[in-house]
Design an enzyme around this catalytic site. Structure first.
Site, PDB file in Angstrom:
ATOM      1  N   TYR A   1      60.764  64.210  44.959  1.00 17.36           N
ATOM      2  CA  TYR A   1      59.661  63.256  44.816  1.00 17.36           C
ATOM      3  C   TYR A   1      58.488  63.902  44.085  1.00 17.36           C
ATOM      4  O   TYR A   1      57.932  63.332  43.144  1.00 17.36           O
ATOM      5  CB  TYR A   1      59.225  62.768  46.192  1.00 17.36           C
ATOM      6  CG  TYR A   1      57.974  61.920  46.191  1.00 17.36           C
ATOM      7  CD1 TYR A   1      58.005  60.602  45.734  1.00 17.36           C
ATOM      8  CD2 TYR A   1      56.753  62.435  46.650  1.00 17.36           C
ATOM      9  CE1 TYR A   1      56.852  59.822  45.727  1.00 17.36           C
ATOM     10  CE2 TYR A   1      55.610  61.662  46.659  1.00 17.36           C
ATOM     11  CZ  TYR A   1      55.662  60.352  46.189  1.00 17.36           C
ATOM     12  OH  TYR A   1      54.521  59.586  46.186  1.00 17.36           O
TER      13      TYR A   1
ATOM     14  N   LYS B   1      62.431  37.904  46.671  1.00 18.33           N
ATOM     15  CA  LYS B   1      61.262  38.580  47.240  1.00 18.33           C
ATOM     16  C   LYS B   1      60.041  38.400  46.348  1.00 18.33           C
ATOM     17  O   LYS B   1      58.915  38.219  46.834  1.00 18.33           O
ATOM     18  CB  LYS B   1      61.562  40.064  47.453  1.00 18.33           C
ATOM     19  CG  LYS B   1      62.535  40.336  48.583  1.00 18.33           C
ATOM     20  CD  LYS B   1      62.757  41.828  48.766  1.00 18.33           C
ATOM     21  CE  LYS B   1      63.728  42.085  49.921  1.00 18.33           C
ATOM     22  NZ  LYS B   1      63.983  43.545  50.108  1.00 18.33           N
TER      23      LYS B   1
ATOM     24  N   LYS C   1      56.640  62.759  40.522  1.00 18.43           N
ATOM     25  CA  LYS C   1      55.235  62.370  40.458  1.00 18.43           C
ATOM     26  C   LYS C   1      54.436  63.286  39.520  1.00 18.43           C
ATOM     27  O   LYS C   1      53.493  62.833  38.869  1.00 18.43           O
ATOM     28  CB  LYS C   1      54.624  62.379  41.865  1.00 18.43           C
ATOM     29  CG  LYS C   1      55.187  61.318  42.802  1.00 18.43           C
ATOM     30  CD  LYS C   1      54.677  59.928  42.471  1.00 18.43           C
ATOM     31  CE  LYS C   1      55.614  59.081  41.668  1.00 18.43           C
ATOM     32  NZ  LYS C   1      55.083  57.720  41.395  1.00 18.43           N
TER      33      LYS C   1
ATOM     34  N   ASP D   1      64.961  46.213  37.311  1.00 19.94           N
ATOM     35  CA  ASP D   1      65.582  47.168  38.225  1.00 19.94           C
ATOM     36  C   ASP D   1      65.487  48.545  37.589  1.00 19.94           C
ATOM     37  O   ASP D   1      66.189  48.844  36.614  1.00 19.94           O
ATOM     38  CB  ASP D   1      67.040  46.790  38.473  1.00 19.94           C
ATOM     39  CG  ASP D   1      67.716  47.681  39.512  1.00 19.94           C
ATOM     40  OD1 ASP D   1      67.146  48.747  39.838  1.00 19.94           O
ATOM     41  OD2 ASP D   1      68.808  47.319  39.982  1.00 19.94           O
TER      42      ASP D   1
ATOM     43  N   ASN E   1      53.733  51.032  38.384  1.00 23.90           N
ATOM     44  CA  ASN E   1      53.386  51.220  39.786  1.00 23.90           C
ATOM     45  C   ASN E   1      54.576  51.510  40.701  1.00 23.90           C
ATOM     46  O   ASN E   1      54.450  52.242  41.674  1.00 23.90           O
ATOM     47  CB  ASN E   1      52.660  49.964  40.281  1.00 23.90           C
ATOM     48  CG  ASN E   1      52.585  49.881  41.780  1.00 23.90           C
ATOM     49  OD1 ASN E   1      51.682  50.420  42.407  1.00 23.90           O
ATOM     50  ND2 ASN E   1      53.557  49.183  42.383  1.00 23.90           N
TER      51      ASN E   1
END
Length: 321
Positions: A186, A52, A190, A75, A102
């Protein structure tokens, strides 16, 4: 959303500079790679899939034939991969001008990595902390040999840090949050990205008395509400399924911006001359503006506690030697 006059075309020539962007084969990371490579930088594209990544590199080079982009096997669900990737950068490069942490996942079902941590916490936060730890000496040595402000680090976060985390911000007593929803896990991860940024800036940024001539500039970036795989491939409980169902409509209404805009604040923070010394440690919001993060994100004692917890966890696994 607030906006500024920033555009990627205003970034100065980056010839001779080296950057690493994690999750650089898709979404905002892909656009960040383009923004840096198009200005002449050498860019490492951190990704799990070589196929990819190489396909993404080929696609970019078809539009920008001179783009100098290299696949980096990374990974984030495996600490061993993170350490190996950092070693490869240190072995191949004598300088590193910027690291853009990122890569991320959102609203995925609860699962635990082979390293023993909830997958969103490890992918979004712990592995980026570890990668930063092993690359920080190279960033610092690069800062010593370059003009002030050349060397920078960006942690990509989200406004989800304010909307979704546990009531205590970081729930150390049950940091995996197994019984909670996917978005709460999540949000915690963050929030951790911003707390990491503030501690990095305190310890190694321009205001640190110990950093002196090797200071690195830091930023935590909320890229915006962007139409990427992060929204369309959310697989956890609501609002994950809501995001998948409504993403096309939100994009048409202009609520979800195109993914190229999702890189603007990262590019501003990592390479723009308009990002100043006084901005180091800031929370950057769409697009290329200084924002104010949540109360938990401004809690210095929480940031310190998270740093100490993280360092103890990773040192206990022999990963900081």
């Amino acid at each position: 959303m607030p906006s500024s006059n920033f555009s990627p075309s205003s970034i100065p020539d980056l010839a001779g500079r080296v950057y690493l962007v994690t999750g650089g084969n898709a979404g905002c990371g892909y656009e960040t790679v383009i923004g840096l490579a198009a200005r002449g930088a050498k860019v490492y594209m951190g990704a799990r899939s070589k196929d990819k990544a190489n396909a993404a590199i080929k696609e970019i080079q078809e539009k920008h034939p001179s783009a100098n982009i290299h696949f980096l096997d990374l990974d984030l669900t495996k600490f061993s991969s993170v350490v190996a990737a950092a070693k490869k950068i240190r072995d191949e490069e004598t300088t590193l001008h910027g690291l853009v942490n990122n890569a991320g996942i959102m609203a995925v079902p609860y699962s635990v990595t082979a390293d023993g941590y909830e997958i969103q916490l490890q992918t979004n936060y712990l592995s980026h902390w570890l990668l930063t730890y092993h690359l920080l000496p190279l960033l610092q040595s690069s800062a010593r040999s370059n003009p002030e402000g050349t060397v920078r680090l960006v942690n990509v976060t989200s406004d989800g840090h304010a909307a979704f985390p546990p009531s205590d911000g970081i729930h150390f007593e049950d940091i995996g949050l197994e019984k909670e929803g996917a978005m709460k896990r999540y949000g915690q991860s963050k929030l951790a990205n911003i707390l990491h940024t503030t501690q990095l800036n305190k310890r190694y940024g321009p205001a640190s008395s110990e950093a002196q001539n090797e200071a690195v500039w830091f930023a935590a970036v909320h890229p915006g509400h962007i139409s990427t795989d992060l929204t369309t491939k959310a697989t956890g409980a609501a609002p994950g399924f809501v995001l998948r169902a409504t993403a096309p409509v939100l994009k048409c209404l202009g609520v979800l911006e195109p993914q190229e805009k999702g890189a603007w604040s990262s590019l501003f923070s990592i390479a723009s001359s308009d990002f100043k010394k006084a901005n180091s440690g800031a929370y950057i919001v769409p697009y290329a503006k200084i924002g104010t993060p949540s109360k938990h994100a401004r809690d210095e004692s929480l940031a310190e506690k998270l740093w100490e917890w993280t360092e103890a966890e990773l040192r206990g696994k022999g990963l900081l030697e």
